[in-house]
Structure formats: C-alpha cells, structure tokens
Design an enzyme around this catalytic site. Structure first.
Site, short mmCIF file in Angstrom:
data_model
loop_
_atom_site.label_atom_id
_atom_site.label_comp_id
_atom_site.label_asym_id
_atom_site.label_seq_id
_atom_site.Cartn_x
_atom_site.Cartn_y
_atom_site.Cartn_z
CB CYS A 1 2.42 3.18 10.88
SG CYS A 1 2.80 3.75 9.26
CG HIS B 1 -0.48 0.21 2.52
ND1 HIS B 1 -0.60 1.40 3.18
CD2 HIS B 1 0.16 -0.62 3.37
CE1 HIS B 1 -0.07 1.28 4.40
NE2 HIS B 1 0.41 0.06 4.53
N1 PLP Z 1 7.84 -0.27 8.14
C1 PLP Z 1 7.82 1.02 7.77
C2 PLP Z 1 9.10 1.77 7.59
C3 PLP Z 1 6.60 1.65 7.55
O1 PLP Z 1 6.58 2.94 7.19
C4 PLP Z 1 5.40 0.92 7.73
C5 PLP Z 1 4.08 1.58 7.60
O2 PLP Z 1 3.99 2.77 7.61
C6 PLP Z 1 5.49 -0.44 8.10
C7 PLP Z 1 6.73 -1.00 8.30
C8 PLP Z 1 4.27 -1.28 8.30
O3 PLP Z 1 3.68 -1.65 7.08
P1 PLP Z 1 2.16 -2.14 7.06
O4 PLP Z 1 1.32 -0.94 7.20
O5 PLP Z 1 1.99 -2.81 5.72
O6 PLP Z 1 2.00 -3.12 8.16
#
Ligand code: PLP
Length: 390
Positions: A329, A205
């Site tokens: 996140c 995404h």
């Molecule tokens: N790692 C990083 C550097 C991210 O920016 C993000 C999400 O923003 C993730 C991991 C997590 O990904 P997901 O949203 O697909 O779990």
C-alpha cells in the site's frame, strides 16, 4: 501459448471482487441510479439500498445502523477517525497514543498532527512478534490523551493485537479508542462491543468487494469533527453524494465473508501452516515473522537472510506466482519495512522479506507449487550474493 493461472498470494494487498458482489452492484449503475437524497421514487430506491447496506454492516459489527459512516477507502476512514477526534478534542488535550507498526494511513496522519497541528504522539513499541503490550498503552496515557489508535491485525506480519484489553483500558480512562481493522475482515470477529472500540475502520477491497469504498464505525455520542464538509451526508460526518453501487458492494461482500468466516479461516490456517512448515524445513536461514499463534489465518511472512526480497518476488513472478515484499500500500518505498524494524529485525535481514497472503481461491496444489520452486530461487539468488558463504 497455454494460459497459466496465476497463483495469487497477495490477498492482504487486494482481492478479486466476488461475482455475486458485482451482480448486486450492477443495477445501481444503470437502472437504480438515483441520488439517495432525492424524494422521487428513483431516489427513494437508492436510499433504500443504502439503508439496507448500512443495516447489513451494522449487523456484522453488532451496532446500530446510525453508527455506520461510509467513506471512500480505509485510508479515509483512518483519517476521519484520527483527525476527527483530535480536532474535536483540541481544547481538552493534545496527546495521541498509537503503535510503531501502524499502516501509513494511521502513522502519517498522526505525524501530520504532530508536525502541523502541535499534537504530541506516543508510538508504543512492539515485541519481537509485533505485539503491543496493553500495559505500555496504559503507561503512556496522560490527562491530555484524546485518542488511542492501535491496529487490530498487522498488514505485513499478520500479528493480531490485544484490542479488547486495550479497549478496556481506554474505557477506564475515558479515552476514545480507534482500531484499524482493515486486515481483520473475513478472518476475525468485528463485534465492536466485544472489542471495546469506539471507532473501527474497514476497506471493502480486502474482502472481495470493490476498491474505493470503506466504512468507519463511530460509537454513538462520540464527538467527531468532519474532515470533509458539504451537504451533511452520513450523519454530517462525511459529506459527498453516497456511492450507492459501491456501498451495496461493500455490504454484500462483508455479509458473504462473514457467513463463511470460521470455516474459511480454518482452511486457510491449515494451508498457511503447510506453507510455513515447508518453507522453514527446506530453506536454510529462513524465519517466519510475526506471532507464532496470534496471527491472521492467511498470513505467512518470511525473511530469507543474504538475499533481497525483491529478487525473490521477480523470480516468483516469472513462475506465475504473485507475492509481496510487505506492504503493497505504500507506493515507491524502497527502505526496509518499518514494521520489521520495530520488531527488532536488522535492516540487512529485513530486506529479505517476502509476504504471502492466502485467499479464497488458493489450494494445496498452489502451496505445493510454491514449495516446489522457492527453495531453488533462494539458492540461486544466494549463489549470486558475495556475502553468502552457504
Ligand atoms: N490499513 C491497513 C491495515 C491496510 O492494510 C490498508 C491497505 O492495505 C489500509 C489501511 C488502507 O486501505 P485503502 O487501500 O482502502 O485505503
């Protein structure tokens, strides 16, 4: 009421799915819906789509399709990489090296291994620009180090880490090396041979693919204990019926961003520089966070002293501009960013952080619109602050 287009400046949080990706996914919901493990033709069709997607991702990574593991998100890929290697090597050692600016998908997994499973974790520091010094990683290694995990590019400040140098150190010491490359897709090369990595995480995404699907590159021969056990899917590393439409979408999206990566990165870097120059020259007591040159082409992260980032974001939203205060996140986190604190920013200043991450649909007019409203917003909010004397 006239519909105003939202100026979306939060591409590090998520992206709009590319219509070509949706089109590629659709048949796998209602027509070619077979289980990829089934032997009849509907199943074989699904298997073929899966194989094609795997080959497409492997081409971008410059690796073998056997080394690709599809997961449900970037978080799951990070968890599988870290827990999988740590658990597999528990007899050999109990030490993990990571950085102090990782996404929580990495840092909270390491913290759990520390607290619940007796591992020791070294969190190497970063400099004022958010860069890890490969020498610090080397110094932290011990005979018992079983994993190094350092992110490719930081999600808040956009700083790019010296991954291939760290990878060389890891290889010299025979230590598996994982990188969280979630923010790098579409901007930086994902060639795992050049990067010297053994494990690499991506999340669909973030590059105009659907949410809820990720990938983990696992170098052949690397021992990994599965976190999710069951029917033995994905080379026995991630059981669970494959999500064929989403995997097809991920592969399509990755191929599309990779095709235009260099020209789009140049275009975005020019827009970002226009935004940065405009903000720094028109707003007093503003600073760009992150590395001046070693940064993602689409990331501009500012701190504005004597003002709360949240207030700025709400005022921008009222003007139809969507930006973020750092990491979108981590739900419900109210404290200042651990990334900015690790870079030595004072907590009071870190509260005034605003991240703008550009993407495919952004234009110069969008940036001009932000530059037209942001100085007034910051000035108004500062006028309300008892601590600001101008
Ligand atoms: N790692 C990083 C550097 C991210 O920016 C993000 C999400 O923003 C993730 C991991 C997590 O990904 P997901 O949203 O697909 O779990």
């Amino acid at each position: 009421m006239s519909e105003r287009r939202v100026i979306y400046l939060d591409h590090a949080a998520t992206t709009r799915v590319d219509p070509r990706v949706v089109e590629a996914m659709l048949p796998y919901f209602t027509e070619r819906y077979g289980n990829a493990s089934a032997i009849y033709s509907l199943g074989r069709e699904a298997r073929q789509a899966l194989d094609q997607a795997r080959a497409g991702v492997a081409e971008v990574f410059n690796c073998s399709p056997k080394e690709i593991v599809f997961t449900s998100c970037g978080t799951e890929s990070d968890n599988l990489a870290i827990r999988g290697v740590a658990w597999m090597n528990r007899e050999r050692g109990d030490h993990i090296i990571t950085s102090s600016i990782e996404h929580h998908a990495v840092s909270h997994t390491c913290e759990q291994l520390e607290k619940q499973f007796g591992f020791n974790v070294t969190y190497v520091p970063v400099d004022e620009y958010g860069r890890v010094d490969p020498g610090d990683v080397e110094k932290a290694t011990t005979d018992g180090t079983v994993l190094i995990s350092i992110m490719y590019a930081n999600n808040e400040v956009g700083t790019i880490e010296p991954i291939s140098e760290i990878g060389e150190i890891a290889r010299n010491y025979g230590i598996p090396f994982h990188t969280d490359a979630v923010q790098a897709a579409g901007s930086l090369s994902l060639d795992v041979q050049e990067l010297n990595v053994d494990l690499l995480t991506l999340s669909s995404h973030k590059f105009y693919g659907p949410k809820g699907v990720g990938v983990l590159y696992v170098r052949e021969g690397l021992g990994l204990m599965p976190v999710q056990t069951g029917g033995g899917h994905e080379n026995d590393l991630r059981s669970g019926t494959e999500n064929v439409p989403y995997i097809v979408g991920l592969a399509k999206a990755l191929t599309l961003v990779e095709e235009r990566r260099e020209e789009e990165s140049q275009r975005l870097a020019a827009l970002r520089d226009h935004l940065t120059d405009g903000v720094l020259s028109s707003i007093p007591h503003s600073r760009l966070m992150g590395h001046p040159s070693e940064r993602l082409p689409n990331n501009a992260n500012f701190v504005f002293e004597h003002v709360e980032g949240e207030g700025i974001l709400l005022s921008l939203d009222m003007q139809g501009i969507a930006a973020s205060s750092g990491s979108a996140c981590s739900t419900g986190s109210a404290g200042p960013s651990h990334v900015l604190l690790a870079m030595g920013v004072q907590p009071s200043v870190a509260h005034g952080s605003v991240r703008m991450t550009l993407g495919r649909e952004n234009t110069e007019e969008d940036v001009d619109r932000v530059l037209g409203v942001l100085p007034g917003i910051v000035e108004r909010l500062r006028a309300l602050s008892p601590l600001y004397a101008g």
